[in-house]
Design a protein around this motif. Structure first.
Motif, PDB file in Angstrom:
ATOM      1  N   GLN A  25     -32.358  11.417  10.170  1.00  0.00           N
ATOM      2  CA  GLN A  25     -31.164  11.221   9.337  1.00  0.00           C
ATOM      3  C   GLN A  25     -29.980  12.015   9.885  1.00  0.00           C
ATOM      4  OE1 GLN A  25     -30.913   9.106   6.442  1.00  0.00           O
ATOM      5  NE2 GLN A  25     -28.764   9.510   6.876  1.00  0.00           N
ATOM      6  N   LYS A  26     -30.254  13.241  10.350  1.00  0.00           N
ATOM      7  CA  LYS A  26     -29.183  14.059  10.932  1.00  0.00           C
ATOM      8  C   LYS A  26     -28.651  13.435  12.209  1.00  0.00           C
ATOM      9  CE  LYS A  26     -30.590  18.551   9.089  1.00  0.00           C
ATOM     10  NZ  LYS A  26     -31.158  19.888   9.424  1.00  0.00           N
ATOM     11  N   GLU A  29     -26.271  10.713  11.259  1.00  0.00           N
ATOM     12  CA  GLU A  29     -24.982  11.271  10.850  1.00  0.00           C
ATOM     13  C   GLU A  29     -24.163  11.714  12.055  1.00  0.00           C
ATOM     14  OE1 GLU A  29     -26.220  14.274   8.092  1.00  0.00           O
ATOM     15  OE2 GLU A  29     -26.996  12.781   6.672  1.00  0.00           O
ATOM     16  N   SER A  76     -27.394   4.734   7.873  1.00  0.00           N
ATOM     17  CA  SER A  76     -26.004   5.098   8.170  1.00  0.00           C
ATOM     18  C   SER A  76     -25.068   4.804   7.004  1.00  0.00           C
ATOM     19  CB  SER A  76     -25.517   4.344   9.411  1.00  0.00           C
ATOM     20  OG  SER A  76     -25.305   2.971   9.124  1.00  0.00           O
TER      21      SER A  76
END
Length: 200
Positions: A25-26, A29, A76
């Protein structure tokens, strides 16, 4: 207990796709924040490779590449500006919930599985029967069958009040049995209970 300086998962933002973990997830981002489309696309491809290695069983699906890009699009929050190699317009269907199955109702009430259709039909008959010996006999037979049904479904052997209540409710109050006078037939102990008692 909360320790100062430690980062708890419960305090973090909820993951869109938990199966890929917070590190992926990071990365997503980070990809969103890159300045050029070429850099974002290069990063997206690297993320897809990591997603595939994190979730290898996804390769069992024939269209797993489409699924991975759909997942990336959702992770996203639709903010990753790239030339998507797959059509991701239907990605949100992954998270859509199926429509609830309607409860089958008869005569406006949910079907009572433990009594069965025949007993429900008898309730309807009892509503219109005139008072007399024939109705009394049908009430006796019905109440005893209801007791056997409740015992078979594990609702207990001595729930006479429930039987009286159900009889009154499902016959619109036409049939009221006096539990101080009504004699139920004995019901056998359900299979298995006797053996458990003997072991003690």
């Amino acid at each position: 207990m909360e320790i100062k300086g430690l980062d708890y998962n419960t305090q973090r933002e909820k993951l869109v796709m938990p199966e890929y973990g917070r590190e992926i997830q990071k990365m997503v981002e980070l990809a969103i924040s890159l300045p050029t489309k070429e850099e974002r696309m290069q990063c997206a491809k690297a993320i897809i490779q990591q997603m595939e290695s994190k979730n290898p069983q996804i390769r069992d699906n024939a269209d797993y590449q489409q699924t991975l890009w759909d997942h990336l699009f959702l992770m996203s929050h639709k903010q990753l500006d790239i030339d998507w190699p797959f059509d991701v317009s239907n990605a949100e269907k992954i998270h859509s919930k199926p429509q609830p199955i309607p409860i089958v109702k008869e005569n406006g009430q949910a079907h009572m599985r433990h009594y069965g259709r025949l007993i429900m039909e008898i309730f309807e008959k009892l509503k219109t029967m005139p008072e007399g010996a024939e109705r009394d006999e049908l009430v006796r037979l019905t109440a005893n069958q209801m007791k056997r049904d409740l015992a078979a479904w594990g609702h207990g052997l001595n729930d006479n009040e429930k039987i009286a209540d159900d009889l009154a409710r499902f016959t619109d109050g036409k049939i009221q049995i006096d539990l101080s006078m009504f004699q139920f037939e004995p019901v056998g102990v359900p299979a298995g209970e006797g053996k458990r008692k003997k072991r003690k």
